[in-house]
Design a protein around this motif. Sequence first.
Motif, PDB file in Angstrom:
ATOM      1  N   GLU A   1       0.832  -0.880   0.036  1.00 57.36           N
ATOM      2  CA  GLU A   1       0.007  -0.064  -0.066  1.00 57.36           C
ATOM      3  C   GLU A   1       0.617   1.383  -0.280  1.00 57.36           C
ATOM      4  O   GLU A   1       0.506   2.053  -0.748  1.00 57.36           O
ATOM      5  N   ARG A   2       1.847   1.179   0.827  1.00 58.23           N
ATOM      6  CA  ARG A   2       2.967   2.379   0.847  1.00 58.23           C
ATOM      7  C   ARG A   2       3.366   2.412  -0.592  1.00 58.23           C
ATOM      8  O   ARG A   2       3.635   3.814  -1.120  1.00 58.23           O
ATOM      9  N   VAL A   3       4.000   1.459  -1.235  1.00 58.27           N
ATOM     10  CA  VAL A   3       4.509   1.542  -2.564  1.00 58.27           C
ATOM     11  C   VAL A   3       3.651   1.912  -3.616  1.00 58.27           C
ATOM     12  O   VAL A   3       4.115   2.988  -4.338  1.00 58.27           O
ATOM     13  N   ARG A   4       2.298   1.820  -3.588  1.00 57.76           N
ATOM     14  CA  ARG A   4       1.221   2.399  -4.467  1.00 57.76           C
ATOM     15  C   ARG A   4       1.197   3.862  -4.083  1.00 57.76           C
ATOM     16  O   ARG A   4       1.083   4.421  -5.309  1.00 57.76           O
ATOM     17  N   GLN A   5       1.201   4.153  -2.980  1.00 54.88           N
ATOM     18  CA  GLN A   5       0.967   5.452  -2.632  1.00 54.88           C
ATOM     19  C   GLN A   5       2.117   6.430  -3.135  1.00 54.88           C
ATOM     20  O   GLN A   5       2.052   7.523  -3.641  1.00 54.88           O
ATOM     21  N   ARG A   6       3.290   5.681  -3.498  1.00 61.39           N
ATOM     22  CA  ARG A   6       4.469   6.563  -3.861  1.00 61.39           C
ATOM     23  C   ARG A   6       4.340   6.703  -5.266  1.00 61.39           C
ATOM     24  O   ARG A   6       5.012   7.753  -5.758  1.00 61.39           O
TER      25      ARG A   6
END
Length: 223
Positions: A146-151
Amino acid sequence: MSRGRLITLEGGDGAGKTTQAGWIRDLIRAQGVLLVETREPGGTPLAETIREWVLSPTAEEPDGLAELLLVFAARRQHWVRRIEPALESGIWVLCDRFIDSTYAYQGGGRGLPLAWIATLEHWVLGPGGRPDLTLYFDTPVDQALERVRQRGHLNRMEREGPDWHEQVRSAYRSRWEADPERFIRIEGGRPPDEVRAILEAALTHRFATWQSQASIRPEEPSG
Ligand code: TMP
């Protein structure tokens, strides 16, 4: 002069290591040592070019073994040109990813035989390539992705699915379980200030241990 220490940061994509890297660097420098900060794949101009080849999504997907060899070509250049000379001259090195990433991503993720990786590790790094300390950010895959997608701007590894990333995580855990002395494992899913507090205490303790070991080390025989 004593050899510098090699400290590595490890964990899956989005595990939270980069968020913590700044204060970790400052804490190491507060030990009164010189520090080189670097990363893999990369760390020299040629190795950074190879990083692009490995990570940029392109029309021609590298074969798994080709990917492994590229990662090790970059590592060899980084090791002989930058890391080993620094360690030899007493400088500490903080490296964002190193050999454990290869076991996790090319071994766990791509499923390449661990024996191939071990052989290449031996050729490329020799006996001095084991990090003195590895800070391993162990974060649940759904939270990390999820963090990666937000980046945004996903690299070739980040584009892989949750099952693939579970394999990466499980390979990391095997590395940690096989060599627990070398690792400090942090639950990277905790809030960043908690991660920092836990890690800061563990690092401070480790540095104190190193210092006391250095002060009781017997003198080298002279002449
Ligand atoms: P980073 O910017 O988070 O360090 O991303 C580097 C990417 O490279 C990450 O997705 C993991 C991948 N990687 C490998 O696949 N094998 C390796 O040996 C290394 C060092 C990194």
